[in-house]
Structures are given as C-alpha cells and as structure tokens.
Write an enzyme that holds these catalytic residues in place. Structure first.
Site, mmCIF file in Angstrom:
data_model
loop_
_atom_site.group_PDB
_atom_site.id
_atom_site.type_symbol
_atom_site.label_atom_id
_atom_site.label_comp_id
_atom_site.label_asym_id
_atom_site.label_seq_id
_atom_site.Cartn_x
_atom_site.Cartn_y
_atom_site.Cartn_z
ATOM 1 N N LYS A 59 -48.679 14.109 15.171
ATOM 2 C CA LYS A 59 -49.607 13.573 16.188
ATOM 3 C C LYS A 59 -50.866 14.448 16.204
ATOM 4 O O LYS A 59 -51.258 14.965 15.151
ATOM 5 C CB LYS A 59 -48.905 13.491 17.555
ATOM 6 C CG LYS A 59 -47.554 12.781 17.450
ATOM 7 C CD LYS A 59 -46.927 12.442 18.757
ATOM 8 C CE LYS A 59 -45.596 11.736 18.513
ATOM 9 N NZ LYS A 59 -44.956 11.283 19.722
ATOM 10 N N GLU A 86 -38.579 3.049 17.422
ATOM 11 C CA GLU A 86 -38.826 4.142 18.360
ATOM 12 C C GLU A 86 -38.889 3.580 19.779
ATOM 13 O O GLU A 86 -39.942 3.094 20.217
ATOM 14 C CB GLU A 86 -40.166 4.815 18.036
ATOM 15 C CG GLU A 86 -40.207 5.467 16.678
ATOM 16 C CD GLU A 86 -41.232 6.590 16.639
ATOM 17 O OE1 GLU A 86 -40.865 7.691 16.243
ATOM 18 O OE2 GLU A 86 -42.384 6.370 17.034
ATOM 19 N N HIS A 101 -47.665 2.795 15.693
ATOM 20 C CA HIS A 101 -46.965 3.707 16.606
ATOM 21 C C HIS A 101 -47.239 3.275 18.040
ATOM 22 O O HIS A 101 -48.340 2.822 18.357
ATOM 23 C CB HIS A 101 -47.436 5.153 16.366
ATOM 24 C CG HIS A 101 -46.581 6.158 17.062
ATOM 25 N ND1 HIS A 101 -46.686 6.399 18.413
ATOM 26 C CD2 HIS A 101 -45.583 6.951 16.616
ATOM 27 C CE1 HIS A 101 -45.779 7.308 18.750
ATOM 28 N NE2 HIS A 101 -45.109 7.661 17.683
ATOM 29 N N ASN A 117 -44.144 13.538 12.179
ATOM 30 C CA ASN A 117 -45.368 12.992 12.789
ATOM 31 C C ASN A 117 -45.920 14.063 13.720
ATOM 32 O O ASN A 117 -45.434 14.227 14.836
ATOM 33 C CB ASN A 117 -45.011 11.709 13.562
ATOM 34 C CG ASN A 117 -46.195 11.166 14.338
ATOM 35 O OD1 ASN A 117 -47.334 11.573 14.118
ATOM 36 N ND2 ASN A 117 -45.924 10.243 15.252
ATOM 37 N N GLU A 131 -47.950 4.883 20.564
ATOM 38 C CA GLU A 131 -49.107 5.554 21.182
ATOM 39 C C GLU A 131 -50.403 4.868 20.776
ATOM 40 O O GLU A 131 -51.395 4.924 21.509
ATOM 41 C CB GLU A 131 -49.104 7.048 20.803
ATOM 42 C CG GLU A 131 -48.001 7.780 21.554
ATOM 43 C CD GLU A 131 -47.481 9.037 20.877
ATOM 44 O OE1 GLU A 131 -48.130 9.539 19.931
ATOM 45 O OE2 GLU A 131 -46.410 9.513 21.299
ATOM 46 N N SER A 147 -37.216 11.748 20.227
ATOM 47 C CA SER A 147 -36.474 12.956 20.592
ATOM 48 C C SER A 147 -35.369 13.315 19.588
ATOM 49 O O SER A 147 -34.311 13.793 19.982
ATOM 50 C CB SER A 147 -35.918 12.838 22.019
ATOM 51 O OG SER A 147 -36.991 12.678 22.945
ATOM 52 N N GLY A 183 -40.739 11.754 23.041
ATOM 53 C CA GLY A 183 -41.268 12.944 23.703
ATOM 54 C C GLY A 183 -40.634 13.211 25.063
ATOM 55 O O GLY A 183 -41.116 14.044 25.817
HETATM 56 P P1 PGA Z 1 -40.639 12.760 19.481
HETATM 57 O O1 PGA Z 1 -41.742 11.743 18.875
HETATM 58 O O2 PGA Z 1 -39.738 13.146 18.333
HETATM 59 O O3 PGA Z 1 -41.449 13.911 19.975
HETATM 60 O O4 PGA Z 1 -39.929 12.032 20.545
HETATM 61 C C1 PGA Z 1 -41.382 10.768 17.917
HETATM 62 C C2 PGA Z 1 -42.583 9.934 17.561
HETATM 63 O O5 PGA Z 1 -43.351 9.562 18.466
HETATM 64 O O6 PGA Z 1 -42.815 9.589 16.379
#
Ligand code: PGA
Length: 250
Positions: free
Chosen positions: A10, A162, A93, A8, A95, A207, A168
C-alpha cells in the site's frame, strides 16, 4: 498450480525500509522457496529499487491505468509497468473501489490493459461487513466477478478474495468462511469460463499473518494470499511465503 503470495505494501515504506527488508530477506532465504510465486508490490516509486535489491522476488504494482498511454496526468500504464519489470498488477482493491470510486467496469478495463501488456492481473473482490451480516456476500462477490472479469480469459488473471471487514482489522475470516467463499468463487469462474476456471489461483487477503497462514493454506480452495500489514516486515512475510511453499501445491 503453484501457490502465490503477494505483498501489498500500500502507501507504506521508504528507501531505507526497503533496504532493511531486502537485507533481512537475504538473510532468511538462503534457499529458494519451491512451489510458490512470491511477489512484491511496493509503492511504484520504489519498484525499480526493489527489483535491484530483491531480484529473486517477482515485481508487481498496486494499480494501473485502463489506457495504454495518453494525457492522463498522474497515471501509470500497464505497458510502463511491464517495461519496468513488473509481471503482476493488483486491480480493484477495495481501497480503490471505495476511496477512488472504481467500478467493476473500470476494474475490467484495467485488468484487460494489464493482460494486453503481458501482466497477470490480481483481481480483488470482497463484501463489506454489512453485506456479510445481511447474508448477501455470495451474490455480491459473484456480481463483482462477472463485472470485473468482462473480456478476460483464463491465464490472464488470478482472483484475490478480500472481505473488507478483514482488511487491516486483525479479524481474519475463519478458514471455513474463506474456503467456503473460495468454493463459491471457483464455481462462478467455471460458469463464466468453463473448465479452465478450475485452473485459476484464488488468493485470500485480510489480516493474513504467520500464525494463521498455515491453516488458511491447508484449505483446498485457498491457493495463496494477498498480504498487507504482515508483508511490511521481511520475517513475517517470509514465514507466510514459507507456509505457502510447504502447503503441498506443485
Ligand atoms: P491486511 O491487508 O493484510 O493488512 O489486512 C490486505 C490487503 O488489503 O491487501
């Protein structure tokens, strides 16, 4: 079931970053990785180029509209993504739930639209730090699943767990925390869909990195990963995909 590893990106990347990723990926992957579906979800504007440069990866999108077409300025529909060559789309997601006010009902409509277009929806769920500290993480995730999977059948989606506090932040859930939530998700899917709920791939996200991927994939209920930051570099994403390929799923 094969493992599934999804990049992903983003709102990261550029044409030149994509070319560099593709060159590095080709150099790393002289052999196909068995028993893992590797999916790249770049920003939509780079999807076509990604497909040309990396035909060996499946293509996915990071979101889709709940409608198939119409006067929805700025939106991209699931049939358009399918037309472009996408076979996967991330929906719900955190976000988008947090930053765009997406509800479980909207996520379910998007997932339905994805399935109608022949795409596999990657339905994301996960609790906040506050909810985990308060001990309500399992109830939160069950409610998200019930609401977000309305009208979907087994075979039309996978689930990505998640935890928001792990995205992140560098704070990965421990394999025990992730596996225990995946077990809970599995039970909820079986309650919702019957025995076919056992066949749905459950991905962990938050992460994931080359140095923790192996121990996560060794957990019996973790079938793959949704990877953000570590998917931007071909070498780290390749290492994660390789760990999934070697995790013993067939
Ligand atoms: P990350 O993001 O691996 O940077 O923690 C995962 C995601 O939001 O899909």
């Amino acid at each position: 079931m094969s493992a599934v590893v999804i990049a992903n990106w983003k709102m990261h990347g550029s044409g030149s970053a994509l070319s560099a990723f593709a060159n590095q990926w080709q150099a790393l992957s002289d052999q196909p990785l068995p028993n893992v579906d590797v999916v790249l979800c770049p920003p939509g504007v780079y999807a076509q180029r990604a497909q040309q440069l990396l035909p060996q990866l499946a293509l996915g999108a990071q979101d889709c509209a709940p409608e198939a077409e119409g006067a929805y300025t700025g939106d991209i529909s699931a049939p358009m993504l399918a037309d472009l060559g996408c076979s996967w789309v991330i929906v719900g997601h955190s976000e988008r739930r947090q930053g765009h006010g997406e509800t479980d009902a909207l996520v379910a409509q998007k997932a339905r639209a994805a399935a109608n277009a022949g795409l596999t929806a990657v339905v994301c769920v996960g609790e906040s730090l506050e909810q985990r500290q308060g001990g309500s993480q399992e109830q939160v995730v069950s409610a998200q699943l019930q609401g977000s999977l309305q009208g979907l059948a087994a075979g039309e989606f996978v689930v990505a767990y998640e935890p928001i506090w792990a995205i992140g932040t560098g704070h990965t859930a421990t394999p025990e925390q992730a596996n225990s939530m995946h077990e809970h998700i599995r039970q909820t899917l079986v309650q919702l869909l019957g025995s076919r709920g056992s066949d749905i791939a459950l991905l962990y996200g938050g992460s994931v990195k080359p140095d923790n991927a192996g121990e996560l994939f060794a957990c019996p209920n973790i079938d793959g990963a949704l990877v953000g930051g570590a998917s931007l570099m071909a070498d780290s994403f390749y290492a994660i995909a390789k760990a999934a390929s070697e995790s013993g799923r067939t």
